[in-house]
Design a protein around this motif. Structure first.
Motif, short mmCIF file in Angstrom:
data_model
loop_
_atom_site.label_atom_id
_atom_site.label_comp_id
_atom_site.label_asym_id
_atom_site.label_seq_id
_atom_site.Cartn_x
_atom_site.Cartn_y
_atom_site.Cartn_z
N PHE A 196 0.82 -1.21 0.00
CA PHE A 196 0.00 0.00 0.00
C PHE A 196 0.86 1.27 0.00
CE2 PHE A 196 -3.46 -2.70 1.96
CZ PHE A 196 -4.36 -2.54 0.91
N GLN A 197 2.13 1.13 0.35
CA GLN A 197 3.01 2.30 0.44
C GLN A 197 3.45 2.79 -0.94
OE1 GLN A 197 6.47 1.61 2.87
NE2 GLN A 197 6.70 3.79 3.35
N GLY A 198 3.45 1.90 -1.91
CA GLY A 198 3.96 2.27 -3.23
C GLY A 198 2.87 2.35 -4.27
N TYR A 199 3.20 2.98 -5.40
CA TYR A 199 2.27 3.03 -6.52
C TYR A 199 2.18 1.64 -7.16
CZ TYR A 199 2.37 8.12 -6.34
OH TYR A 199 2.25 9.43 -5.93
N PRO A 200 0.98 1.18 -7.46
CA PRO A 200 0.85 -0.16 -8.03
C PRO A 200 1.19 -0.18 -9.52
CG PRO A 200 -1.31 0.86 -7.79
CD PRO A 200 -0.31 1.80 -7.16
N ASN A 201 1.49 -1.37 -10.01
CA ASN A 201 1.74 -1.57 -11.44
C ASN A 201 0.48 -1.24 -12.21
OD1 ASN A 201 1.87 -2.96 -14.05
ND2 ASN A 201 3.79 -3.83 -13.28
N ASN A 202 0.59 -0.36 -13.17
CA ASN A 202 -0.58 0.13 -13.88
C ASN A 202 -1.24 -0.95 -14.74
OD1 ASN A 202 -2.02 2.68 -14.09
ND2 ASN A 202 -1.64 2.52 -16.28
N ASP A 203 -0.45 -1.87 -15.27
CA ASP A 203 -0.98 -2.89 -16.18
C ASP A 203 -1.33 -4.19 -15.46
OD1 ASP A 203 -0.39 -1.05 -18.15
OD2 ASP A 203 1.54 -1.95 -18.62
N GLY A 204 -0.99 -4.27 -14.18
CA GLY A 204 -1.15 -5.51 -13.43
C GLY A 204 0.21 -6.14 -13.20
N SER A 205 0.43 -6.65 -12.02
CA SER A 205 1.72 -7.27 -11.71
C SER A 205 1.97 -8.48 -12.60
CB SER A 205 1.75 -7.71 -10.24
OG SER A 205 0.81 -8.77 -10.03
N ASP A 206 3.24 -8.90 -12.69
CA ASP A 206 3.56 -10.10 -13.46
C ASP A 206 2.77 -11.30 -12.94
OD1 ASP A 206 5.35 -8.57 -14.86
OD2 ASP A 206 7.14 -9.34 -13.85
N GLU A 207 2.66 -11.40 -11.62
CA GLU A 207 1.94 -12.53 -11.02
C GLU A 207 0.47 -12.50 -11.42
OE1 GLU A 207 1.13 -14.57 -6.63
OE2 GLU A 207 1.58 -12.42 -6.78
N LEU A 208 -0.14 -11.32 -11.38
CA LEU A 208 -1.56 -11.22 -11.70
C LEU A 208 -1.82 -11.50 -13.17
CD1 LEU A 208 -4.48 -10.61 -11.09
CD2 LEU A 208 -3.95 -8.16 -11.13
N ARG A 209 -1.04 -10.91 -14.05
CA ARG A 209 -1.24 -11.15 -15.48
C ARG A 209 -0.95 -12.61 -15.83
NH1 ARG A 209 2.48 -8.76 -17.86
NH2 ARG A 209 3.42 -7.53 -16.19
N GLY A 210 0.01 -13.21 -15.15
CA GLY A 210 0.27 -14.63 -15.37
C GLY A 210 -0.88 -15.49 -14.91
N ALA A 211 -1.48 -15.15 -13.77
CA ALA A 211 -2.63 -15.91 -13.27
C ALA A 211 -3.82 -15.76 -14.21
CB ALA A 211 -3.00 -15.43 -11.87
N ILE A 212 -3.99 -14.58 -14.79
CA ILE A 212 -5.09 -14.35 -15.72
C ILE A 212 -4.91 -15.18 -16.98
CG2 ILE A 212 -6.07 -12.61 -17.27
CD1 ILE A 212 -5.71 -10.58 -14.96
N THR A 213 -3.72 -15.17 -17.56
CA THR A 213 -3.51 -15.95 -18.78
C THR A 213 -3.58 -17.44 -18.50
OG1 THR A 213 -1.11 -15.69 -18.50
CG2 THR A 213 -2.22 -14.18 -20.02
#
Length: 393
Positions: A58-75
């Motif tokens: 929560f302290q940092g700005y999030p990845n705008n396109d989705g983290s590598d882990e999230l995009r990998g889970a989606i695909t």
């Protein structure tokens, strides 16, 4: 002070309209809410543990396109669900819920003209309201195509005149359909994709109810597009965890499409988007990767289908939904019936006309009520029996 006129003639949104209709009347009994499709089943208990574990994000700005882990889970999920292998770098992007993507895709992808004319955006009627607003926002003409019993509750885009199809830039389609629960077949998708290729328009496929169904999993547009060898830029898929995983508040959605499609949506997102906070992205990745809770959730809805079928057995015009969690119930006048139901019983449902466009007598939703089957089974049964006895007996 001047205000813009571009949205000044928009009809009131469905739920403010409902409050105007009902709220100055006293309910006729214990209130049963069946208006909003907000899932009430439990989400996976470990979700909060993942968020806490990653709370430092929560302290940092999030990845705008989705983290590598999230995009990998989606695909990975798309591969399991649709049998289609996508590149997590170039074919998908994480969304802040599907509504953001359904709106921004039109902003990023709809051209200013089609064959030298103002473009048309095809919308099923009834429809999810963001389709219309997205169309108007890009200076296109929303063209509402009836999705009625006569067309299997899906729009017959192939039946449109050629002059309309020549101007079409985008076609929105929702399967399973909200509110009717109809499912696009393999043949329906194939016909729509071929039509899009013939007339050179894009298909925006809203499949956010795809994991709630009776028996067989609905065929997805990506599966059929791959079978046909369609241009990957022709098809754009939207889905989310809201219904699949009972996590509407997590705001984890996805958009999937061709590399140029995703590139353009990412560019717009970089300027105007609001990505999920990193701890929520971490939780979303775990949820997309898990199917056990989805099967449990689907089984609960299958029990609710059985309850509805039992209660409305013999009711003329009752259509058991193929998928999703709404009942689309036939009545003489949806608005008058919703008010009667509220005043006499306290059951709160949505007039179908509020989800559609058209003048009185031409609005394909005006002879229906939409009832959401999201309440616990005991409350749902009580609400449906009360509704049936008030309206149909």
């Amino acid at each position: 002070m001047n205000f813009p006129e571009r949205f000044s003639n928009l009809p009131a949104y469905a739920f403010p309209r409902l409050r105007v209709l009902l709220d100055h009347h006293e309910p006729g009994g214990e209130v049963v809410h069946m208006t909003i499709g907000e899932p009430k089943h439990a989400f996976p208990g470990w979700v909060t543990d993942v968020i806490v574990k990653n709370a430092a994000g929560f302290q940092g700005y999030p990845n705008n396109d989705g983290s590598d882990e999230l995009r990998g889970a989606i695909t990975d999920w798309i591969a399991r669900r649709y049998g289609v292998m996508l590149n997590p770098e170039t074919n998908v992007m994480a969304l802040n819920g599907t509504r953001e993507g359904l709106y921004n895709a039109a902003m990023a992808l709809c051209p200013e003209q089609k064959n030298g004319q103002k473009p048309i955006v095809l919308c099923p009627n009834p429809f999810y309201q963001v389709y219309m607003v997205a169309s108007l926002s890009v200076g296109a003409e929303p063209h509402f195509v009836p999705a009625t019993a006569a067309t299997g509750h899906l729009p017959d885009y192939a039946g449109l005149p050629e002059d309309a199809l020549n101007r079409t830039a985008v076609a929105y389609i929702c399967s399973p359909a909200n509110p009717q629960g109809a499912v696009a077949s393999r043949d329906y998708w194939a016909e729509l994709i071929r039509l899009a290729e013939q007339y050179d328009f894009r298909v925006f496929a809203d499949e956010c109810y795809s994991e709630i169904y009776r028996n067989d999993a609905p065929t997805g547009v990506l599966t059929v597009a791959q079978e046909l060898g369609a241009d990957p830029e022709r098809i754009t898929l939207f889905n989310s965890l809201s219904k699949r995983s009972n996590l509407a508040g997590l705001r984890s959605g996805l958009i999937a499409g061709g590399p140029e499609t995703i590139k353009r949506v990412k560019q717009l997102r970089a300027y105007s988007g609001a990505p999920l906070p990193a701890p929520l992205q971490a939780a979303a990745a775990k949820v997309w990767a898990d199917e056990a809770h989805v099967r449990e959730n689907r089984a609960l809805y299958q029990e609710k289908y059985a309850i509805a079928d039992e209660i409305f057995a013999g009711v003329q015009g009752y259509m058991p939904p193929e998928a999703g969690f709404f009942l689309w119930l036939p009545v003489d006048d949806g608005e008058a019936t919703a008010l009667k139901l509220w005043q006499e019983t306290g059951v709160r449902v949505l007039p179908g006309a509020y989800l559609a466009q058209g003048e009185p007598g031409q609005n394909p939703g005006e002879g229906y009520l939409r009832a959401a089957m999201v309440a616990p089974k005991t409350e749902l049964r009580r609400g449906l029996i009360t509704l049936r006895d008030c309206i149909y007996r």
